[in-house]
Enzyme design. Structure first.
Site, PDB file in Angstrom:
ATOM      1  N   LYS A 161      51.009  56.589 -53.927  1.00 50.30           N
ATOM      2  CA  LYS A 161      49.645  56.996 -54.317  1.00 50.30           C
ATOM      3  C   LYS A 161      49.213  56.119 -55.475  1.00 50.30           C
ATOM      4  CE  LYS A 161      48.010  60.937 -57.100  1.00 50.30           C
ATOM      5  NZ  LYS A 161      48.060  62.411 -57.214  1.00 50.30           N
ATOM      6  N   LYS A 163      46.274  55.213 -58.337  1.00 54.48           N
ATOM      7  CA  LYS A 163      45.093  55.665 -59.071  1.00 54.48           C
ATOM      8  C   LYS A 163      44.017  54.587 -58.958  1.00 54.48           C
ATOM      9  CE  LYS A 163      46.744  59.455 -61.049  1.00 54.48           C
ATOM     10  NZ  LYS A 163      46.188  60.791 -60.787  1.00 54.48           N
ATOM     11  N   ASP A 188      43.920  58.119 -55.547  1.00 55.81           N
ATOM     12  CA  ASP A 188      43.452  59.253 -56.349  1.00 55.81           C
ATOM     13  C   ASP A 188      42.461  58.728 -57.373  1.00 55.81           C
ATOM     14  OD1 ASP A 188      43.027  61.553 -57.779  1.00 55.81           O
ATOM     15  OD2 ASP A 188      45.110  61.812 -58.443  1.00 55.81           O
ATOM     16  N   GLU A 213      41.874  61.223 -52.795  1.00 55.89           N
ATOM     17  CA  GLU A 213      41.975  62.427 -53.629  1.00 55.89           C
ATOM     18  C   GLU A 213      40.863  62.447 -54.676  1.00 55.89           C
ATOM     19  OE1 GLU A 213      45.995  62.804 -55.073  1.00 55.89           O
ATOM     20  OE2 GLU A 213      45.439  64.251 -56.612  1.00 55.89           O
ATOM     21  N   LYS A 262      48.434  72.235 -57.173  1.00 53.08           N
ATOM     22  CA  LYS A 262      49.324  72.137 -58.333  1.00 53.08           C
ATOM     23  C   LYS A 262      49.615  73.558 -58.781  1.00 53.08           C
ATOM     24  CE  LYS A 262      47.693  67.642 -59.866  1.00 53.08           C
ATOM     25  NZ  LYS A 262      46.871  66.861 -60.809  1.00 53.08           N
ATOM     26  N   GLY A 290      51.193  67.055 -59.252  1.00 52.43           N
ATOM     27  CA  GLY A 290      51.808  67.302 -60.554  1.00 52.43           C
ATOM     28  C   GLY A 290      50.915  66.853 -61.693  1.00 52.43           C
TER      29      GLY A 290
HETATM   30  O1  OSB Z   1      45.431  63.823 -60.617  1.00 54.93           O
HETATM   31  O2  OSB Z   1      47.320  64.019 -59.713  1.00 54.93           O
HETATM   32  C1  OSB Z   1      46.645  63.831 -60.728  1.00 54.93           C
HETATM   33  C2  OSB Z   1      48.973  63.108 -63.691  1.00 54.93           C
HETATM   34  C3  OSB Z   1      48.260  63.667 -64.728  1.00 54.93           C
HETATM   35  C4  OSB Z   1      47.033  64.225 -64.467  1.00 54.93           C
HETATM   36  C5  OSB Z   1      46.509  64.231 -63.158  1.00 54.93           C
HETATM   37  C6  OSB Z   1      47.235  63.696 -62.124  1.00 54.93           C
HETATM   38  C7  OSB Z   1      48.474  63.096 -62.401  1.00 54.93           C
HETATM   39  C8  OSB Z   1      49.282  62.430 -61.389  1.00 54.93           C
HETATM   40  C9  OSB Z   1      50.757  62.445 -61.618  1.00 54.93           C
HETATM   41  O3  OSB Z   1      48.820  61.807 -60.477  1.00 54.93           O
HETATM   42  C10 OSB Z   1      51.461  63.028 -60.506  1.00 54.93           C
HETATM   43  C11 OSB Z   1      52.720  63.722 -60.906  1.00 54.93           C
HETATM   44  O4  OSB Z   1      52.830  64.408 -61.950  1.00 54.93           O
HETATM   45  O5  OSB Z   1      53.638  63.631 -60.111  1.00 54.93           O
HETATM   46 MG    MG Z   2      44.961  64.097 -58.580  1.00 54.33          MG
END
Ligand code: OSB
Ligand code: MG
Length: 369
Positions: A161, A163, A188, A213, A262, A290
């Protein structure tokens, strides 16, 4: 079960490398770990709210205050019969789901210990290993991203994934797909686009992505439904699904063909399970996301992913992927087939190391009930 005491610890863990979603860069994680003492048991929970209200409205500072002043007092002299009853006790508190989840999950830990069962079995999980993937923050250049993707594939994560945000999207996807045309890939956006970016968002369809996402506003459902009509790639919602009603609205409006649940964002395991079961009844699969939890918070994420409707790879990782050190004794790793085994230990599954917990505790407050 009656709770006698709650300890609130602010704990700081350093990250192996900075992590950059669209809204900020994290260098370390300042989290709240709760210890709930009840009838001779100790349950652990984590509030993974960030240091700033930039993902959603909660912060680790605010959550600590809300637990101390408003959530803990609701548990005074209450005989809790089942972990499914806990969210009901908190129902008059508006939102503050991360804060609620810290206490709710610690209570699941206690009940599953008392039942002599691993948490995932006590919760009703149906699988003993869960599919995992890695979430990679925004990198300075597409080449750096391609290198990171390669490193994580080598490590054993088969779902990647990435960002994204405007300006850090198409070029990066081009580079990754040029090198890895067939890997399981998703993006994401953490709410960094609007419908004014429709032309770019449509281009995402060219990269064979498993999902997009949370492209639009953190609290929007309606416009995600409008956007889905223009895209082939399924939209997956994260930020804006906090309650079962949110999930119902999103599915009704075709704003979420997939949901990232989550545990902390929805206020705990009972609500995660309820949302997952509702989504299943509508043919919408889910996966566990997460918030860069420590291994204590991750224990609950891993357990949730054993539920039947968690059909996609989850954002779960080996204990040393994000953090230089951990809080538990029982470390866990990613298997060669991009899975993590569920712990068969009673309770949340991983023994907390008091030595490490004390080492990383910045402040401690005891609330007696
Ligand atoms: O949007 O999924 C998210 C981490 C901090 C805040 C938001 C997100 C995330 C991650 C990390 O993408 C994913 C993880 O903790 O495994
Ligand atoms: Mg996310």
């Amino acid at each position: 079960m009656k709770i006698q005491e709650i300890k609130l610890r602010r704990v700081k863990l350093e990250l192996v490398a900075p992590f950059a979603p669209s809204f900020a860069t994290l260098y370390d994680k300042d989290v709240l770990i709760v210890e709930v003492y009840a009838d001779g048991y100790v349950g652990y929970g984590e509030c993974p709210a960030l240091s700033w209200p930039l993902y959603n409205e909660e912060t680790v500072w605010g959550a600590q205050l809300v637990i101390e002043e408003f959530i803990a007092p609701l548990l005074k002299n209450i005989d809790i019969k089942s972990p499914y009853d806990v969210s009901e006790l908190f129902k008059n508190i508006r939102r503050n789901f991360f804060a609620r989840s810290a206490i709710e999950t610690a209570i699941w830990d206690i009940f599953s210990q008392a039942a002599h069962k691993p948490l995932y079995q006590y919760l009703g999980g149906v699988r003993d290993k869960v599919k995992v993937g890695i979430s990679i923050g925004i990198q300075k250049t597409p080449d750096e991203l391609v290198k990171k993707v390669g490193d994580f594939l080598d490590f054993g994560y088969s779902r990647i994934k990435i960002k994204v945000e405007p300006g850090f999207d198409i070029q990066y996807l081009d580079a990754v797909r040029a090198k890895y045309p067939n890997i399981e890939l998703q993006v994401d956006a953490n709410s960094s686009y609007t419908l004014e970016h429709l032309d770019i968002l449509k281009e995402f369809d060219n990269y064979n992505l498993a999902l997009i996402e949370q492209p639009l506003e953190w609290d929007d459902i309606i416009y995600h439904g409008k956007l889905q009509k223009h895209l082939k790639t399924p939209i997956c919602l994260d930020e804006c699904i906090d309650t079962l009603d949110d999930a119902k609205n999103a599915i009704e409006l075709d704003a979420a063909r997939i949901i990232n649940i989550k545990v902390a964002r929805v206020g705990g395991l009972a609500n995660a399970k309820a949302i997952s079961e509702y989504a299943q009844s509508k043919g919408v699969g889910v996966w566990c996301g997460g918030m860069l939890e420590t291994d204590i918070g991750q224990a609950y994420n891993i357990a949730s992913a054993s539920l039947e409707n968690y059909v996609y790879a989850n954002d779960l990782m080996s204990s040393y992927t994000y953090f230089k050190d951990n809080l538990t004794i029982d470390e866990y790793d990613v298997n060669k087939d991009s899975t993590i085994d569920l712990s068969k230990r009673e309770g949340m599954g991983y023994r907390v190391s008091l030595e490490k917990l004390n080492k990383y505790t910045q402040s401690l407050k005891t609330v007696r009930l």
